[in-house]
Design an enzyme around this catalytic site. Structure first.
Site, PDB file in Angstrom:
ATOM      1  CE  LYS A 136      -3.464   4.934  -1.745  1.00 54.51           C
ATOM      2  NZ  LYS A 136      -4.491   5.452  -2.674  1.00 54.51           N
ATOM      3  CE1 TYR A 161      -3.985   2.112   0.567  1.00 50.01           C
ATOM      4  CE2 TYR A 161      -2.680   3.160   2.292  1.00 50.01           C
ATOM      5  CZ  TYR A 161      -3.795   3.146   1.474  1.00 50.01           C
ATOM      6  OH  TYR A 161      -4.726   4.167   1.550  1.00 50.01           O
TER       7      TYR A 161
END
Ligand SMILES: NC(=O)c1ccc[n+]([C@@H]2O[C@H](COP(=O)([O-])OP(=O)(O)OC[C@H]3O[C@@H](n4cnc5c(N)ncnc54)[C@H](O)[C@@H]3O)[C@@H](O)[C@H]2O)c1
Length: 265
Positions: free
Chosen positions: A168, A164
């Site tokens: 990002k 994640y």
């Protein structure tokens, strides 16, 4: 001195068309509602057809125009379809808030190739496909506002965020590159970096332990709401943000600013 006419025109999106990916839930849903209240027509693009139709219906009941498109943002052909259907329906696209995303808490040593690629495909590649498809249309029109959804996890390391956080972090760099390359076409590109926001994604992603530890690092001492993120997105899609591009804006209760926090000041 601001006169009444100037005040009422602030954040006015009358005549504009905004695509909100991930608009069926959480931050995207709040953005769609906020931006429609500012006068924009809304295109909700999401995998979740029940939730997406419901949000489009809510917006229409409040007197604005809205449609729902069932789209998987991790498929470049579907990102193209989103753009052509939006243009067919409303003739133009002025803004994209790309909020579609997924998350998982998985330690680096335990992250499987399957989990890694699913997060990268949706969160990073999906951002690339949707922004590129929309930006081609915006560049031809010499106007556009793009807002991506990064995360504090793309700026700081943290446990459980290998896939994640990497996705990002990629969104942040992609946002800056797009801002630089698209500036001469009248298109601004900025990222929001929310901290902990109470949504379905966080309900799935944050364990009780994560919640307790996370709160200790937030000076404002609570999780945020989707509406608090939508308020910043609203500024970024408005005319008033015209000189803001390539920025990564934390909406995090002070999390990114904080270092050591004792009980006193
Ligand atoms: N909630 C937070 O604390 C937080 C913090 C930082 C960043 N973010 C980011 O904000 C964005 C929105 O998150 P949220 O908390 O509102 O989540 P959410 O789960 O409430 O909403 C995400 C939406 O994206 C849709 N979606 C997921 N995969 C999709 C796909 N492949 N194609 C189309 N739609 C898809 C879902 O159906 C859902 O409607 C995400 O990019 C997330 O990473 C959230």
């Amino acid at each position: 001195m601001v006169n009444e006419k100037q005040q009422s025109s602030a954040f006015d999106l009358t005549g504009r068309v905004t695509i909100v990916t991930g608009g069926a839930s959480g931050i995207g849903r709040a953005v769609a509602q906020k931006v429609s209240a500012m006068g924009s027509t809304i295109v909700i693009a999401d995998l979740n057809d029940k939730g997406g139709k419901q949000v489009a219906d809510e917006i229409k009941k409040n007197g604005s125009k809205a449609i729902f498109l069932e789209i998987d943002v991790s498929d470049p052909a579907q990102a193209e379809k989103m753009v052509s259907k939006a243009v067919t329906a409303f003739g133009r696209i002025d803004a994209l808030v790309h909020s579609a995303g997924i998350g998982v808490e998985s330690a680096f040593l335990d992250t499987s190739p399957k989990v890694w690629s699913s997060i990268i495909n949706v969160d990073l590649s999906g951002t690339f496909y949707c922004c590129q498809a929309v930006a081609r249309h915006m560049c031809a029109n010499h106007y556009g506002r793009i807002v991506t959804l990064a995360s504090t996890a793309g700026i700081r390391g943290g446990t459980g965020r290998a896939a994640y956080g990497a996705a990002k972090g990629g969104v942040i760099t992609l946002t800056k590159v797009m801002a630089v390359e698209l500036a001469s076409f009248g298109v601004t590109v900025n990222a929001l970096a929310p901290g902990a926001i109470e949504t379905e994604l966080v309900a799935k992603m944050h364990s009780d332990e994560t919640r307790t530890v996370y709160r200790r690092g937030i000076p404002i001492d609570r999780y945020g709401t989707p509406e608090e993120v939508a308020n910043v997105a609203a500024f970024l899609v408005s005319e008033e943000s015209r000189y803001v591009t390539g920025q990564i804006i934390g909406v995090d209760g002070g999390f990114l600013a904080a270092g050591i926090m004792t009980g006193g000041t």
